[in-house]
Design an enzyme around this catalytic site. Structure first.
Site, PDB file in Angstrom:
ATOM      1  N   TYR A 294       0.841  -1.201   0.000  1.00 29.24           N
ATOM      2  CA  TYR A 294       0.000   0.000   0.000  1.00 29.24           C
ATOM      3  C   TYR A 294       0.878   1.254   0.000  1.00 29.24           C
ATOM      4  CZ  TYR A 294      -4.160   2.739   1.287  1.00 29.24           C
ATOM      5  OH  TYR A 294      -5.203   3.617   1.302  1.00 29.24           O
ATOM      6  N   ARG A 298       0.988   4.270  -2.835  1.00 28.57           N
ATOM      7  CA  ARG A 298       0.761   5.691  -2.558  1.00 28.57           C
ATOM      8  C   ARG A 298       1.991   6.546  -2.804  1.00 28.57           C
ATOM      9  NH1 ARG A 298      -2.059   6.338   3.135  1.00 28.57           N
ATOM     10  NH2 ARG A 298      -0.025   5.587   3.778  1.00 28.57           N
TER      11      ARG A 298
ATOM     12  N   CYS B 133      -8.650   9.739   1.453  1.00 29.25           N
ATOM     13  CA  CYS B 133      -7.942   8.466   1.274  1.00 29.25           C
ATOM     14  C   CYS B 133      -6.496   8.669   0.856  1.00 29.25           C
ATOM     15  CB  CYS B 133      -8.662   7.588   0.264  1.00 29.25           C
ATOM     16  SG  CYS B 133     -10.240   7.002   0.903  1.00 29.25           S
ATOM     17  N   HIS B 134      -6.296   9.399  -0.228  1.00 30.26           N
ATOM     18  CA  HIS B 134      -4.933   9.555  -0.728  1.00 30.26           C
ATOM     19  C   HIS B 134      -4.601  11.005  -1.054  1.00 30.26           C
ATOM     20  CE1 HIS B 134      -6.334   5.448  -1.538  1.00 30.26           C
ATOM     21  NE2 HIS B 134      -5.193   5.154  -1.001  1.00 30.26           N
ATOM     22  N   GLY B 135      -5.396  11.934  -0.491  1.00 33.01           N
ATOM     23  CA  GLY B 135      -5.027  13.336  -0.545  1.00 33.01           C
ATOM     24  C   GLY B 135      -5.188  14.039  -1.877  1.00 33.01           C
TER      25      GLY B 135
END
Lengths: 420, 169
Positions: A294, A298, B133-135
């Protein structure tokens, strides 16, 4: 190996074995010659078999009470926890069993990395193992969706959306996976079906994994080829059975600690809130065992490239036997590789940590550096190391350093003592 | 090498394999297609929403095809902010005029184009939406400005049935 000479003692046994040689197989498994220097890191194969059977048995019993429907799944899980006799126990074993399974598989994988167990002639064992690992991740992910809590729902949404990164056909694939325009009841029922199927696929692959193992035999901490059977081997039963059994007992103590004293510590409180497609939890985090990947996902600012990086991080392992150019298997005789090995272990742990943290500021920077290093390790360091590294002298047999006769006796003895 | 003649058996072999492959594909397709959205899912394709109670500066979230839809009644400031952005500053260039035909009303899928989370209202660096969640940061037109999302939030097909009702889908 004396397999083919085996003849059951009893007349009935002979009659049966001539028609279906199961007793020959049993004899092969008990007499199977095993290197006598196997340490406790080698007991995780047995532990993993135990984990798989535990998951199958508890999973079957849970399936007798669980209802795979978007309106009833969450309640049926609470029903299992409160009403079903020992339902709480069975569910906690199953839920924590997944974490224990991954804990064991990571130790098993890193054992292989340290002792070079993936190298010739064991590449097929290794690749089968990677396929099992991929299936485990799929099973764990779909299993986590079944309670239909907030993390279930949003985890499913985020992970299935990874496929939308594929150019052109991505959106179509996601709709096909969902069976609708969002994660909903059709998604839940198919995930339940696949979650039920995958463990049996894994079981089949485990049989192949062990079969492939029994062709060359076990690697060992010294990492040399040994004669079988010889003074370097012991029969699987009783020697390894007892050692595996003892290790399993220790493992079960850890397992029981989580089940009875901290059954929810590895989960997320948000999953005790029923799925709500209108509200995303403030902080979506996968289960701990998926965190390093993960973090890699990201760390890449582009959607498609992030998905590619994450998948590559797993699939790169499948070609590891050809990336590692060193002829020496065991890190015991590879002073430089040993250091890089521990850096890799630290790198993966760091990735796991930042994977649990918000993707911003310093965490993001650390994730990027750690991701770059991960690929550097496999794509640059390992191939180059095989040519540059000065390895230590390797003994000719397991017993040799103890009984003498080696030209490098002192060095070998020195290394041998480090193994223990 | 001697010239190889096509025999009767070669023809039968190729023909059988070809028919077999077509037959297998014909059987496999229903197995794959059964996973696509079924008739009952497709039947829920449109929904009507009463927006009469919505005041400027507020957002109504409704569920359409299992996904949240944001209906934002924008203030004049938000409209001005959205319309003054230069196209070259956008990751996915789209004019606000094309996204909100009636400038006061912004209707879009409340789904982050990164991995499908629901962005939060009135958050982020561009006064629009922020995906936790991921900006990913979205502006007052729902356009992606910063973060991993590749596209602006999608504007679905919708129309005003009358002054107070929007039909989505």
């Amino acid at each position: 190996m004396s397999d083919h000479d085996y003849r059951p003692k009893s007349k009935v046994g002979q009659w049966f074995n001539d028609r279906l040689p199961l007793l020959t197989l049993a004899n092969h498994l008990t007499d199977y010659p095993t290197p006598k220097n196997l340490n406790y890191w080698w007991t995780f194969g047995g532990i993993l078999t135990f984990c798989l059977i535990t998951q199958i048995v508890t999973g079957l019993t849970l399936a007798m009470h669980y209802i795979a429907h978007a309106d009833m799944a969450f309640e049926s899980v609470e029903h299992i926890m409160r009403d079903v006799n020992y339902g709480w126990l069975i569910r906690y074993i199953h839920a924590n069993g997944a974490s224990m399974f991954f804990l064991a598989v990571y130790i098993h994988i890193f054992r292989s990395l340290f002792y070079g167990s993936y190298k010739s002639p064991r590449e097929i064992i290794w690749i089968l193992g990677i396929i099992i690992y991929l299936l485990m991740m799929a099973a764990a992910f779909m299993g986590y969706v079944l309670p239909w809590g907030q993390m279930s729902f949003w985890g499913a949404t985020v992970i299935t959306n990874l496929f939308s990164a594929i150019p052109l056909v991505g959106e179509g694939i996601v709709t096909w996976l969902w069976g609708g325009y969002s994660v909903d009841n059709p998604t839940l029922t198919r995930f339940f079906t696949l979650h039920y199927l995958i463990p049996f696929l894994i079981l089949g692959l485990v049989v192949l994994h062990i079969w492939a193992l029994h062709v060359p035999g076990n690697n060992n901490p010294v990492g040399i080829d040994i004669k079988k059977p010889s003074k370097d081997t012991v029969p699987f039963h009783p020697y390894i059975v007892i050692k595996d059994g003892f290790a399993l007992l220790m493992f079960m103590i850890v397992f029981a600690f989580f089940v009875f004293y901290a059954p929810n510590i590895l989960g997320h409180a948000d999953n005790y809130i029923e799925a709500n497609p209108m509200v995303t939890p403030a902080h979506i985090v996968p289960e701990w065992y998926l965190l390093p990947f993960y973090a890699i996902l990201r760390s890449v600012p582009d959607k498609l490239l992030g998905v590619v990086a994450m998948l590559s991080a797993i699939l790169i392992l499948a070609v590891l036997p050809w990336l590692d150019t060193s002829k020496i298997r065991s890190a015991v005789f590879r002073p430089l590789y040993k250091q890089f090995y521990w850096i890799l272990v630290a790198d993966v742990l760091i990735l796991g940590y930042v994977g649990a943290m918000p993707a911003e500021g310093l965490y993001l920077l650390i994730a990027r550096v750690a991701t770059a290093y991960y690929f550097l390790h496999f794509l640059v360091i390992l191939p180059v190391l095989g040519f540059k590294e000065k390895t230590l002298p390797v003994p000719l047999s397991i017993t040799e350093p103890i009984l003498g006769g080696s030209p490098n006796l002192a060095a070998a003895r020195n290394k041998e003592s480090k193994i223990e | 090498m001697s010239e190889k003649k096509t025999k009767r058996r070669d023809f039968l072999f190729t023909a059988t394999t070809a028919v077999g492959a077509v037959g297998a594909a014909a059987v496999v397709w229903p197995m794959i297609d059964q996973m696509n959205p079924d008739a009952s899912v497709k039947a829920l394709a449109s929904t009507e929403v009463d927006v009469s109670a919505l005041t400027p500066g507020n957002t109504l979230t409704v569920l359409w095809r299992g996904k949240p839809v944001f209906i934002r009644r924008r203030t004049q400031e938000e409209i001005d902010e959205a319309r003054s952005v230069k196209m070259e500053d956008l990751i996915h260039p789209e004019k606000d005029e094309d996204r909100a035909k009636n400038p006061e009303w912004l209707v879009m899928l409340g789904v982050c184009t990164h991995l499908g989370c629901v962005p939060l209202n009135d958050k982020g660096d561009y006064n629009g939406w922020f995906c936790p969640c991921h900006g990913s940061h979205y502006d007052t037109s729902g356009r992606i400005r910063k973060g991993p999302a590749p596209w602006n939030m999608e504007v679905p097909k919708y129309e005003f049935v009358n002054a107070d009702t929007i039909k989505i889908g």
